[in-house]
Design a protein around this motif. Structure first.
Motif, PDB file in Angstrom:
ATOM      1  N   UNK A  70       0.556  -1.318  -0.122  1.00  0.00           N
ATOM      2  CA  UNK A  70       0.114  -0.001  -0.005  1.00  0.00           C
ATOM      3  C   UNK A  70       1.118   0.575  -0.067  1.00  0.00           C
ATOM      4  N   UNK A  71       0.703   2.213  -0.794  1.00  0.00           N
ATOM      5  CA  UNK A  71       1.667   3.159  -1.015  1.00  0.00           C
ATOM      6  C   UNK A  71       1.342   4.172  -2.069  1.00  0.00           C
ATOM      7  N   UNK A  72       0.600   5.379  -2.376  1.00  0.00           N
ATOM      8  CA  UNK A  72       0.454   6.542  -3.476  1.00  0.00           C
ATOM      9  C   UNK A  72       1.608   6.047  -3.863  1.00  0.00           C
ATOM     10  N   UNK A  80      -7.211   7.449  -3.339  1.00  0.00           N
ATOM     11  CA  UNK A  80      -8.336   6.335  -3.659  1.00  0.00           C
ATOM     12  C   UNK A  80      -8.086   4.913  -3.948  1.00  0.00           C
ATOM     13  N   UNK A  81      -7.160   4.921  -4.967  1.00  0.00           N
ATOM     14  CA  UNK A  81      -6.725   3.606  -4.787  1.00  0.00           C
ATOM     15  C   UNK A  81      -6.022   2.696  -4.407  1.00  0.00           C
ATOM     16  N   UNK A  82      -5.684   3.127  -3.353  1.00  0.00           N
ATOM     17  CA  UNK A  82      -4.353   2.600  -2.734  1.00  0.00           C
ATOM     18  C   UNK A  82      -5.480   2.584  -1.125  1.00  0.00           C
ATOM     19  N   UNK A  83      -6.743   3.366  -0.828  1.00  0.00           N
ATOM     20  CA  UNK A  83      -7.197   2.626  -0.002  1.00  0.00           C
ATOM     21  C   UNK A  83      -8.443   2.079  -0.313  1.00  0.00           C
ATOM     22  N   UNK A  84      -8.706   1.662  -1.966  1.00  0.00           N
ATOM     23  CA  UNK A  84      -9.958   0.301  -1.817  1.00  0.00           C
ATOM     24  C   UNK A  84      -8.488  -0.770  -2.409  1.00  0.00           C
ATOM     25  N   UNK A  85      -7.335  -0.546  -2.812  1.00  0.00           N
ATOM     26  CA  UNK A  85      -6.206  -2.104  -2.797  1.00  0.00           C
ATOM     27  C   UNK A  85      -6.166  -2.072  -1.304  1.00  0.00           C
ATOM     28  N   UNK A  86      -5.916  -1.424  -0.590  1.00  0.00           N
ATOM     29  CA  UNK A  86      -6.628  -1.893   0.854  1.00  0.00           C
ATOM     30  C   UNK A  86      -7.837  -2.737   1.820  1.00  0.00           C
ATOM     31  N   UNK A  87      -8.702  -1.801   1.685  1.00  0.00           N
ATOM     32  CA  UNK A  87      -9.742  -2.469   1.552  1.00  0.00           C
ATOM     33  C   UNK A  87     -10.020  -3.841   1.413  1.00  0.00           C
ATOM     34  N   UNK A  88      -9.462  -4.575  -0.340  1.00  0.00           N
ATOM     35  CA  UNK A  88      -9.440  -5.838  -0.738  1.00  0.00           C
ATOM     36  C   UNK A  88      -9.237  -6.657  -0.070  1.00  0.00           C
ATOM     37  N   UNK A  89      -7.609  -5.739   0.549  1.00  0.00           N
ATOM     38  CA  UNK A  89      -6.824  -7.133   0.717  1.00  0.00           C
ATOM     39  C   UNK A  89      -7.600  -7.460   2.094  1.00  0.00           C
TER      40      UNK A  89
END
Length: 89
Positions: A70-72, A80-89
């Motif tokens: 996770x990191x922009x 927003x894309x990184x927060x989405x990636x974190x939520x999916x993970x």
């Protein structure tokens, strides 16, 4: 063709569930229940199994885990894309 999840929710153990149970030193019914609950995933595409893919289980009670970086990036994504990636993970 039924998925590991569908078969587990029907209360049946698959060869892949039995393999994961043996490799992880758990009872097959424990693995099946965790798969049915969505807590363990067994990526076991039947086409890939025919080419000697060895099924593994991924989940908290098992040795195989998934992580995400996770990191922009200034090049590819934003917050927003990184927060989405974190939520999916």
């Amino acid at each position: 063709m039924a998925t590991q999840l569908q078969i587990a929710r029907a209360g049946k153990n698959t060869a892949e569930i039995n393999t994961v149970a043996k490799n992880e030193q758990h009872e097959p019914d424990f693995i099946r229940k965790e798969v049915a609950a969505g807590k363990i995933v067994i990526p076991a595409n039947k086409l890939h199994l025919e080419t000697n893919l060895k099924p593994i289980g991924i989940g908290r009670p098992l040795t195989c885990k998934i992580n995400a970086n996770i990191g922009a990036s200034s090049v590819r994504s934003g917050l927003d894309a990184e927060i989405e990636k974190m939520n999916v993970a």
